[in-house]
Design an enzyme around this catalytic site. Structure first.
Site, short mmCIF file in Angstrom:
data_model
loop_
_atom_site.label_atom_id
_atom_site.label_comp_id
_atom_site.label_asym_id
_atom_site.label_seq_id
_atom_site.Cartn_x
_atom_site.Cartn_y
_atom_site.Cartn_z
N ASP A 1 -13.35 6.80 6.33
CA ASP A 1 -11.97 6.29 6.42
C ASP A 1 -11.33 6.43 5.03
OD1 ASP A 1 -9.64 4.89 6.70
OD2 ASP A 1 -10.55 3.02 7.40
N HIS B 1 -7.25 4.39 1.95
CA HIS B 1 -6.76 4.11 0.58
C HIS B 1 -7.07 5.23 -0.39
CE1 HIS B 1 -5.64 0.06 1.80
NE2 HIS B 1 -6.75 0.10 2.54
N ASN C 1 0.83 -1.21 0.00
CA ASN C 1 0.00 0.00 0.00
C ASN C 1 0.87 1.26 0.00
OD1 ASN C 1 -2.39 -1.57 0.33
ND2 ASN C 1 -1.90 -1.77 2.50
N GLU D 1 -15.80 3.85 3.94
CA GLU D 1 -14.46 4.15 3.43
C GLU D 1 -14.65 4.99 2.17
OE1 GLU D 1 -12.08 0.51 3.05
OE2 GLU D 1 -13.06 -0.23 4.86
N HIS E 1 -13.72 -1.95 6.59
CA HIS E 1 -12.55 -2.64 7.14
C HIS E 1 -12.82 -3.14 8.56
CE1 HIS E 1 -8.41 -2.83 8.85
NE2 HIS E 1 -8.12 -3.25 7.62
N LYS F 1 0.32 3.90 4.66
CA LYS F 1 0.08 3.48 3.26
C LYS F 1 0.72 4.52 2.34
CE LYS F 1 -3.85 0.66 4.54
NZ LYS F 1 -3.69 0.65 5.99
N SER G 1 -10.88 -1.10 0.67
CA SER G 1 -9.53 -1.67 0.72
C SER G 1 -9.34 -2.93 -0.11
CB SER G 1 -9.13 -1.96 2.16
OG SER G 1 -10.03 -2.89 2.74
C1 PLP Z 1 -9.53 0.82 5.20
C2 PLP Z 1 -8.52 0.61 6.27
N1 PLP Z 1 -8.67 1.28 7.42
C3 PLP Z 1 -7.81 1.11 8.42
C4 PLP Z 1 -6.74 0.26 8.33
C5 PLP Z 1 -5.85 0.07 9.51
O1 PLP Z 1 -4.76 0.92 9.45
P1 PLP Z 1 -3.40 0.52 10.18
O2 PLP Z 1 -2.73 -0.49 9.32
O3 PLP Z 1 -2.66 1.80 10.30
O4 PLP Z 1 -3.79 -0.05 11.51
C6 PLP Z 1 -6.54 -0.43 7.13
C7 PLP Z 1 -5.41 -1.38 6.90
O5 PLP Z 1 -4.43 -1.49 7.44
C8 PLP Z 1 -7.45 -0.25 6.08
O6 PLP Z 1 -7.31 -0.92 4.94
#
Ligand code: PLP
Length: 385
Positions: free
Chosen positions: A208, A211, A47, A179, A133, A242, A183
């Site tokens: 969120d 991505h 990512n 989101e 997610h 990411k 993801s």
């Molecule tokens: C959409 C989404 N939100 C949150 C996260 C979590 O973030 P982190 O890896 O910083 O815990 C992820 C993946 O890691 C994700 O794909």
């Protein structure tokens, strides 16, 4: 029950369902090629969308901060763990996201687990997209609110859940979780329509952008900014591990949201502050994105997305391209076959995606060369034959 028997039995069950996972060890920095099990392979798994994880600006910023501030923070943010590097990062993020304030967390998972239960609790309602997610799902569960799920990007069901929520619980807080870019599917939320719906029903929205940030828009400011919806959304979340090439996450929005989460987000309050050098590296990433070099990197990423989309006859909505295989074992075999051909592409299985929709998750970055993308596309095509 005997502990070892329990573990062995569970592992056998996971194995026989084709769902056993293990860790792949990388012995190089992230990049378009990585050293995996002693062999260089083209990396279509990461990512690190802008190729910043090993960028000299981030390395230098981290190194300088290490020399200046040391490694650890010694305590949580509210005790003595807040270093000026955290504050400088948060100022930079707020500026970049054009919000009043931003609060950083040690990870996206922690941001979700801290923020969602702070915004809704018992007696409230959380409505979320089916493909959200795991951290959003877990945040909603931890909140103890009534949970309603709508089909992926299903506006009609979202509307009916919101209507139900305001009629059944007229005094409750209603929080919608989505989101901006999903993801595992790489598609985008119908954000404008969702904002209009939540406003109609007086609900709040957390988006969120894990991505979307660094990827969507000319300077990678994300989908919310691209659609100029920032001041109509209560909370924006993003990750720093990411496209920002570092580690951590943020929630941005109003100054009041910042102050409220500082007081109520348990993962912020009850956890040791992240290392200052990660904050410094993330800030270097923000500054890079604001520069001409950053704009060129985002443009390069968009070019690569367009190229891969055309080769896969897929929509160019993000840097994520799912190649749905179906069966869990078939997906793993396809991933192994690609690895033999020199491509690192992960197989994504249940519970990350629904059973029977196992897939290869291809991610493209600004650091890929066109030749890498063309070669991967041919290998993917030959897999399907
Ligand atoms: C959409 C989404 N939100 C949150 C996260 C979590 O973030 P982190 O890896 O910083 O815990 C992820 C993946 O890691 C994700 O794909």
């Amino acid at each position: 029950m005997n502990f070892d028997q329990f573990l062995t039995g569970e592992l056998e069950r996971i194995q026989s369902a084709g769902l056993r996972r293990s860790q792949r060890v990388i012995n190089s920095p992230q990049g378009p090629e990585v050293s995996c099990d002693g062999r260089l392979v083209a990396n279509f798994a990461s990512n690190d969308y802008l190729g910043l994880a090993a960028h000299p600006n981030l390395r230098d910023a981290a190194r300088e901060a290490l020399d200046e501030a040391g490694v650890g923070t010694g305590a949580s943010r509210l005790i003595c763990g807040t270093h000026s590097h955290h504050k400088r990062l948060e100022e930079a993020l707020a500026r970049f996201k054009r919000t009043e304030a931003a609060l950083s967390f040690s990870s996206g998972y922690a941001a979700a687990l801290g923020t969602i239960p702070a915004l809704a609790g018992k007696g409230d309602v959380i409505v979320l997209d089916k493909l959200c997610h795991a951290c959003l799902v877990d945040g909603a569960r931890l909140a103890g609110a009534s949970i309603r799920v709508f089909p992926h990007n299903g506006l009609e069901k979202l509307e009916s859940h919101l209507r139900w929520a305001v009629q059944t619980f007229p005094d409750a807080r209603v929080l919608v979780l989505i989101e901006s870019v999903y993801s595992m599917d790489g598609d985008r939320a119908p954000l404008r329509e969702i904002v209009e719906l939540k406003e109609r029903f007086g609900a709040w929205l957390l988006v969120d952008e894990a991505h979307g940030i660094g990827v969507v828009g000319k300077q990678g400011r994300g989908l919310v900014d691209e659609l100029r919806l920032s001041n109509r959304i209560e909370a924006q979340m993003g990750t720093l591990g990411k496209a920002f090439g570092s580690s951590g996450a943020y929630i941005c929005g109003s100054a009041a949201l910042h102050d409220y989460l500082t007081n109520r987000a348990r993962s912020f309050i009850f956890s040791t502050a992240p290392p200052p050098h990660c904050a410094a590296a993330s800030r270097a990433a923000v500054r890079l994105l604001e520069s001409a070099e950053g704009e060129a990197l985002v443009a390069r990423l968009h070019e690569n997305i367009t190229l891969l989309a055309s080769r896969l006859s897929a929509p160019a909505q993000s840097a994520i391209f799912p190649v749905v295989i179906g069966g869990e074992e078939s997906a793993v075999k396809a991933s192994q076959k690609l690895l033999e051909q020199g491509f690192l592409v992960p197989a994504i299985r249940y519970p990350t995606v629904a059973r029977g929709s196992a897939r290869l998750r291809v991610t493209v970055t600004a650091a890929h060369h066109h030749g890498d993308i063309e070669r991967l596309a041919s290998s993917l095509a030959s897999l399907r034959e």
